[in-house]
Design a protein around this motif. Structure first.
Motif, PDB file in Angstrom:
ATOM      1  N   TYR A  58       0.658  -0.902  -0.010  1.00  0.00           N
ATOM      2  CA  TYR A  58       0.476   0.452  -0.460  1.00  0.00           C
ATOM      3  C   TYR A  58       1.283   1.178   0.161  1.00  0.00           C
ATOM      4  N   ILE A  66       0.318  -6.029   5.502  1.00  0.00           N
ATOM      5  CA  ILE A  66       0.394  -5.181   4.831  1.00  0.00           C
ATOM      6  C   ILE A  66       1.583  -4.042   4.785  1.00  0.00           C
ATOM      7  N   VAL A 113      -2.643   2.231  10.023  1.00  0.00           N
ATOM      8  CA  VAL A 113      -3.687   0.917   9.153  1.00  0.00           C
ATOM      9  C   VAL A 113      -4.396   0.205  10.165  1.00  0.00           C
ATOM     10  N   LYS A 132      -5.784  -3.188  10.484  1.00  0.00           N
ATOM     11  CA  LYS A 132      -5.875  -4.118   9.953  1.00  0.00           C
ATOM     12  C   LYS A 132      -7.897  -4.918   9.833  1.00  0.00           C
ATOM     13  N   ALA A 175       4.138  -1.098   3.566  1.00  0.00           N
ATOM     14  CA  ALA A 175       4.472   0.539   3.184  1.00  0.00           C
ATOM     15  C   ALA A 175       5.489   0.393   1.977  1.00  0.00           C
ATOM     16  N   ILE A 208       7.167   3.548  10.026  1.00  0.00           N
ATOM     17  CA  ILE A 208       6.860   2.236   9.561  1.00  0.00           C
ATOM     18  C   ILE A 208       5.439   1.627  10.736  1.00  0.00           C
ATOM     19  N   PHE A 268       8.120  -3.365   4.962  1.00  0.00           N
ATOM     20  CA  PHE A 268       8.333  -1.940   3.866  1.00  0.00           C
ATOM     21  C   PHE A 268       8.727  -2.821   2.749  1.00  0.00           C
ATOM     22  N   PHE A 305       2.140  -0.606   9.762  1.00  0.00           N
ATOM     23  CA  PHE A 305       3.186  -1.069   9.350  1.00  0.00           C
ATOM     24  C   PHE A 305       3.328  -3.099   9.034  1.00  0.00           C
TER      25      PHE A 305
END
Length: 202
Positions: free
Chosen positions: A120, A151, A142, A144, A153, A165, A173, A170
């Motif tokens: 994302y 998810i 975020v 979840k 980054a 992050i 990443f 998240f």
């Protein structure tokens, strides 16, 4: 914290050597994304990568290459995801494939099933695409969703902002521009990321 490296979208000098060296330095996951490359070009690059690293590589294009290489990770672009059926995705999961995709609106998480993780972003202003600007505020978190276990980054991530992050919730990443903008510094910059992660999360 899951760290993923996405390939330079275009060919890079001594690319396979750099990829092998990055794996030897501790790279956990590599996404092979070259939108304009032919099946032959992607296959030729894979042939130059040590086969022990194939299970850590995800293919963005030419998924049919899994019949030639021991690659068990497949990435679906938004377009590919919309074209695929749930039955097709479930069949791949049953065959042991790890599936990933990309989203650009968080609402899309409600529509995603059968994927192990999703990118994302851009979370920060992109390094490699100067007109690819952040879509999230600094206080972003975020929420979840049960359908997407992780998810990731994406966009503009470097050693100066990876500490954000985790606070954004998240699960990991993806790196691109910070590593490939100056390929001669790819290994050194990856080590900087590793050291920053150690200082930030240990």
């Amino acid at each position: 914290m899951k760290v993923i490296l996405i390939s330079n979208p275009t060919a890079t000098a001594e690319e396979s050597t750099l990829i092998n060296n990055l794996f030897n330095e501790g790279l956990a996951f590599f996404h092979l994304r070259k939108p304009n490359a032919s099946e032959h070009e992607i296959g030729a690059l894979l042939q130059q990568i040590d086969e022990q690293f194939y299970p850590k590589i995800a293919l963005h294009q030419h998924h049919q290459l899994v019949s030639r290489f021991n690659v068990k990770r497949l990435h679906y672009t938004e377009h590919q995801r919309k074209q695929a059926t749930i039955a097709q995705l479930k069949d791949q999961k049953e065959k042991g494939f790890i599936l990933s995709t990309s989203i650009h609106q968080l609402e899309s998480l409600n529509q995603i099933t059968e994927f192990d993780y999703s990118f994302y972003g851009p979370v920060f202003n992109s390094i490699s695409k100067k007109d690819y600007q952040s879509v999230v505020p600094l206080d972003f978190k975020v929420e979840k969703h049960i359908n997407t276990p992780a998810i990731i980054a994406l966009g503009g991530i470097n050693d100066k902002n990876i500490h954000q992050i985790k606070t954004m919730n998240f699960d990991g990443f993806a790196l691109l521009g910070f590593i490939w903008e100056q390929p001669k510094n790819a290994i050194a910059n990856f080590k900087i990321i590793q050291q920053t992660l150690k200082e930030t999360y240990d």
